[in-house]
Enzyme design. Structure first.
Site, PDB file in Angstrom:
ATOM      1  N   ASP A  33      25.676 -42.935 -20.616  1.00 18.58           N
ATOM      2  CA  ASP A  33      24.726 -43.937 -20.134  1.00 18.58           C
ATOM      3  C   ASP A  33      24.517 -43.800 -18.634  1.00 18.58           C
ATOM      4  OD1 ASP A  33      23.001 -46.034 -20.583  1.00 18.58           O
ATOM      5  OD2 ASP A  33      24.508 -47.577 -20.231  1.00 18.58           O
ATOM      6  N   CYS A  67      22.766 -59.246 -26.929  1.00 14.24           N
ATOM      7  CA  CYS A  67      22.433 -59.851 -28.222  1.00 14.24           C
ATOM      8  C   CYS A  67      22.885 -58.880 -29.306  1.00 14.24           C
ATOM      9  CB  CYS A  67      20.925 -60.076 -28.308  1.00 14.24           C
ATOM     10  SG  CYS A  67      20.351 -60.765 -29.874  1.00 14.24           S
ATOM     11  N   CYS A  82      20.439 -58.134 -34.422  1.00 10.20           N
ATOM     12  CA  CYS A  82      19.924 -57.103 -35.327  1.00 10.20           C
ATOM     13  C   CYS A  82      21.073 -56.347 -35.983  1.00 10.20           C
ATOM     14  CB  CYS A  82      18.958 -56.167 -34.615  1.00 10.20           C
ATOM     15  SG  CYS A  82      19.677 -55.192 -33.270  1.00 10.20           S
TER      16      CYS A  82
HETATM   17  S1  SF4 Z   1      19.565 -50.941 -42.800  1.00  2.00           S
HETATM   18 FE1  SF4 Z   1      18.206 -52.736 -42.596  1.00  2.00          FE
HETATM   19  S2  SF4 Z   1      19.079 -53.988 -40.959  1.00  2.00           S
HETATM   20 FE2  SF4 Z   1      20.044 -51.937 -40.812  1.00  2.00          FE
HETATM   21  S3  SF4 Z   1      18.758 -50.818 -39.275  1.00  2.00           S
HETATM   22 FE3  SF4 Z   1      17.942 -50.330 -41.346  1.00  2.00          FE
HETATM   23  S4  SF4 Z   1      16.300 -51.847 -41.692  1.00  2.00           S
HETATM   24 FE4  SF4 Z   1      17.567 -52.622 -39.973  1.00  2.00          FE
END
Ligand code: SF4
Length: 402
Positions: free
Chosen positions: A148, A255, A258
């Site tokens: 990085d 965060c 996701c």
């Molecule tokens: S498996 Fe589902 S939650 Fe995980 S990166 Fe792929 S689309 Fe996103």
């Protein structure tokens, strides 16, 4: 021999055997997986150029300035023909359950990757040590290590090297380890044998898109950093856009949403290394007013050795002011905000005033800060398993976010 040193003269070595030994040495040095890619990035540089042209990098001007270097590894390290990509797992299994903290608006949520030691300080010396072992075996060779620290398309190289695939959330993702890991690279002029890439396994899933609190994943594989809470709380130097502040919730540094939503993070590995397994200063479950009371000296001292220190005390207070504005009204929360209403920083004062106005509106019966938080009701993957497995997104693995 570091690239840029005198001409390298590697010994005649069996490169296949050397590749095998590098994998063993990497394990001995604490890396969890390793792969080797060539330097052809395919369409990744064009996707990056399109992403920058669309302005989705926000104020990260360095992304635009260094785009050409990202696209051309040979420009960064003359003679480079391979990139050794290395994975280091970081999930801190001893931390409080991530979802529980996110659902507790009086507490501060810190991205799980940042609860331990600054990853640069852990990975970089190990990459350097790995290069030294290679040099001891193969003789002087041209190389440079990255963590990085320079314009490197680490997700693209990690995917080429077979460490995973680029998920729809734009992070590198592995069937065996989810996405809770750091990446480091060694660019080298040694023509090491390549490792195989792996197939993508996102399928029809879109959990990460639906889970993003700010809708920053605007389409599969497309992140608008200007909406990303990691960008807003770490990279952005200035005011957080007002429209996004209620959506930030109690996230004060980064965060993970996701990643928490991603089903593959059921297989994320708990950190083996104590620098990541150990949570510093109770940051996995700290009360917002407590962190807001830290003086600059306290912030510098407590965050020494942490990646969080680089955002500085002012952004730290800015972020916590937003979280306090999103917390349910109480004398403690409002009192904490009043304590910095006259802060020397205009940035902090403005965010405090915004937060106090929300609490004033809440106690006047017009609305409640907590009612405006859109973090509940999102589709979620299961919680971290009993083995401590789970899923942060951090900008570091979003280098090639287009
Ligand atoms: S498996 Fe589902 S939650 Fe995980 S990166 Fe792929 S689309 Fe996103």
């Amino acid at each position: 021999m570091q690239a840029g040193s005198d001409a390298a003269t590697p010994r005649a070595v069996d490169l296949d055997a050397l590749g095998d030994r590098i994998a063993v040495w990497a394990r001995e040095l604490g890396f969890d997986a390793i792969g080797v890619a060539d330097v052809d990035l395919g369409d990744a540089p064009q996707r990056l150029a399109d992403w920058i042209a669309a302005g989705r990098h926000g104020t990260m001007d360095y992304m635009a300035r260094h785009a050409a270097l990202r696209a051309a590894p040979g420009e960064l390290v003359p003679g480079a023909v391979r990139v050794i990509s290395a994975r280091f797992d970081y999930w801190p299994s001893a931390s409080r359950d991530a979802r529980a903290v996110l659902d507790d608006p009086d507490r501060a949520y810190v991205s799980r990757y940042a609860l331990g030691r600054d990853y640069h300080k852990v990975l970089r010396p190990r990459l350097q040590a790995l290069a030294a072992r290679i040099e001891a075996e193969a003789g002087p060779f041209g190389y440079r290590v990255f963590c990085d620290s320079a314009p490197v398309m680490e997700v693209a190289f990690g995917a080429k090297a077979g460490l995973g695939w680029r998920g729809k959330h734009t992070l590198l993702l592995s069937r065996d380890a989810g996405s809770a890991f750091f990446l480091g690279e060694i660019y080298t002029d040694l023509p090491l044998p390549l490792t195989k890439s792996v197939d993508a396994h996102c399928g029809t899933c879109r959990a990460c898109l639906d889970a993003c609190p700010t809708g920053a994943i605007v389409a599969p594989y497309e992140l608008d950093a200007r909406r990303c809470i990691s960008y807003l709380t770490i990279e952005l130097d200035g005011a957080i856009p007002e429209a996004l502040r209620p959506l930030v919730g109690n996230r004060i540094y980064g965060c993970d949403d996701c990643q928490l939503a991603c089903p593959w993070n059921r297989y994320a590995h708990a950190a083996a290394h104590p620098d990541f397994a150990t949570v510093r200063h109770g940051l996995d479950d700290a009360a917002l007013p407590e962190l807001f009371a830290w003086t600059r000296d306290e912030f510098d001292a407590r965050m020494a050795g942490s990646a969080i220190r680089r955002i500085g005390h002012e952004r730290w207070l800015r972020n916590i002011a937003v979280a306090l504005g999103n917390a349910p009204s109480s004398p403690t929360i409002v009192g904490a905000l009043h304590s910095r209403a006259d802060d020397p920083s205009a940035l902090v004062r403005e965010h405090v005033a915004w937060a106090l106005a929300r609490h004033h509106a809440a106690t006047s019966g017009r609305t409640t800060p907590s009612a405006a938080r859109p973090v509940t009701g999102m589709p979620r993957a299961g919680p971290p398993s009993a083995t401590g497995r789970a899923a942060n997104g951090a900008p570091r693995k979003r280098d090639d976010v287009a």
